[in-house]
Design a protein around this motif. Sequence first.
Motif, PDB file in Angstrom:
ATOM      1  N   HIS A  88       0.841  -1.200   0.000  1.00  0.00           N
ATOM      2  CA  HIS A  88       0.000   0.000   0.000  1.00  0.00           C
ATOM      3  C   HIS A  88       0.881   1.256   0.000  1.00  0.00           C
ATOM      4  O   HIS A  88       0.643   2.200  -0.770  1.00  0.00           O
ATOM      5  CB  HIS A  88      -0.910  -0.043   1.239  1.00  0.00           C
ATOM      6  N   GLY A  89       1.906   1.257   0.830  1.00  0.00           N
ATOM      7  CA  GLY A  89       2.813   2.402   0.911  1.00  0.00           C
ATOM      8  C   GLY A  89       3.633   2.569  -0.355  1.00  0.00           C
ATOM      9  O   GLY A  89       3.844   3.682  -0.834  1.00  0.00           O
ATOM     10  N   LEU A  90       4.075   1.445  -0.906  1.00  0.00           N
ATOM     11  CA  LEU A  90       4.865   1.496  -2.142  1.00  0.00           C
ATOM     12  C   LEU A  90       4.043   2.099  -3.277  1.00  0.00           C
ATOM     13  O   LEU A  90       4.515   2.974  -4.008  1.00  0.00           O
ATOM     14  CB  LEU A  90       5.332   0.088  -2.526  1.00  0.00           C
ATOM     15  N   LEU A  93       3.594   5.809  -2.715  1.00  0.00           N
ATOM     16  CA  LEU A  93       4.799   6.562  -3.028  1.00  0.00           C
ATOM     17  C   LEU A  93       5.065   6.622  -4.528  1.00  0.00           C
ATOM     18  O   LEU A  93       5.579   7.616  -5.025  1.00  0.00           O
ATOM     19  CB  LEU A  93       6.015   5.979  -2.282  1.00  0.00           C
ATOM     20  N   LEU A  95       2.808   6.952  -6.758  1.00  0.00           N
ATOM     21  CA  LEU A  95       1.978   8.056  -7.258  1.00  0.00           C
ATOM     22  C   LEU A  95       2.575   9.408  -6.880  1.00  0.00           C
ATOM     23  O   LEU A  95       2.541  10.358  -7.659  1.00  0.00           O
ATOM     24  CB  LEU A  95       0.551   7.925  -6.701  1.00  0.00           C
ATOM     25  N   ILE A  96       3.143   9.483  -5.674  1.00  0.00           N
ATOM     26  CA  ILE A  96       3.764  10.734  -5.230  1.00  0.00           C
ATOM     27  C   ILE A  96       4.974  11.049  -6.111  1.00  0.00           C
ATOM     28  O   ILE A  96       5.165  12.187  -6.543  1.00  0.00           O
ATOM     29  CB  ILE A  96       4.156  10.643  -3.733  1.00  0.00           C
ATOM     30  N   LEU A 114      13.207   2.988  -4.730  1.00  0.00           N
ATOM     31  CA  LEU A 114      12.043   2.705  -3.896  1.00  0.00           C
ATOM     32  C   LEU A 114      11.637   1.227  -3.989  1.00  0.00           C
ATOM     33  O   LEU A 114      11.411   0.565  -2.973  1.00  0.00           O
ATOM     34  CB  LEU A 114      10.896   3.609  -4.363  1.00  0.00           C
TER      35      LEU A 114
END
Lengths: 135, 124
Positions: A88-90, A93, A95-96, A114
């Motif tokens: 979920h975090g990957l 990030l 998208l960021i 990443l």
Amino acid sequence: MAIRAPEKEPTPPPSLRAQRPRPNFETWSWFFMRISGLVLLFLALIHFTLTHIMHDVVKTNYNFVAHRWHNLGWRIFDWSLLALALAHGLNGLRLIVDDYVRRPGRRAATKATLYMLTGVLFAYGTMVIFTFPRA
Amino acid sequence: MSTVGTPYRGKSGQWAFISHRVSGFLVFMFLLLHVVDVSLVQDKHLYNEVHAVYGNVVLRVFEVGLLFALVFHALNGLRIILIDFFPEAVRRDKTLFAVVVFITLAACIPGGYVILRPFINGHF
């Protein structure tokens, strides 16, 4: 994400459906964020409540972990949290990075770092959870 | 971008968007660190030594920050899901965001107190 057209428009649902773009990778990414987010809401908040509120952080020492991981259920719980939170975090990030790192070379390099970092930590965490000796 | 419109536009929505990003980013950074510190459990003494650092007041404050970021991100995520699946809810967006902020504060202020209690009571 497209939202529904204004209610007063007389368009019947089938043609609205036809307007939708074909599902692509980003569609599934969007869907994954919703589903994993819902599951993580429970996993992460239960985890935080147990290890930071119900037990003081100082008490969650080696013996605490050993005692918890004696139970295979908690190992599966922790591994699910690890896998889902990292994924979920990957994806978040990713998208960021797409939004703020505009130069193609730098964007590719940032994403490569990443993905590698997350991949290594996922493999390492998985190894630690399942090779820990059963007390 | 389609011409149909996006729910992510407007005043409170803009704040919600940026807070969601920042809190998500911070929680993910902590997660990367957290995988490393828990993995030290392979070495009992090293783990206990590193782990004792978390009892420090600076890291307790950090932990309270993590609680706020985590709870806000979770509840705001629920708000996003609600709007995605029930687009009419976007009309109540301001209220929904206020509810998210209110529950975050209502949950995290007592939670933060519990985390900081050992320090407040002089055990640090």
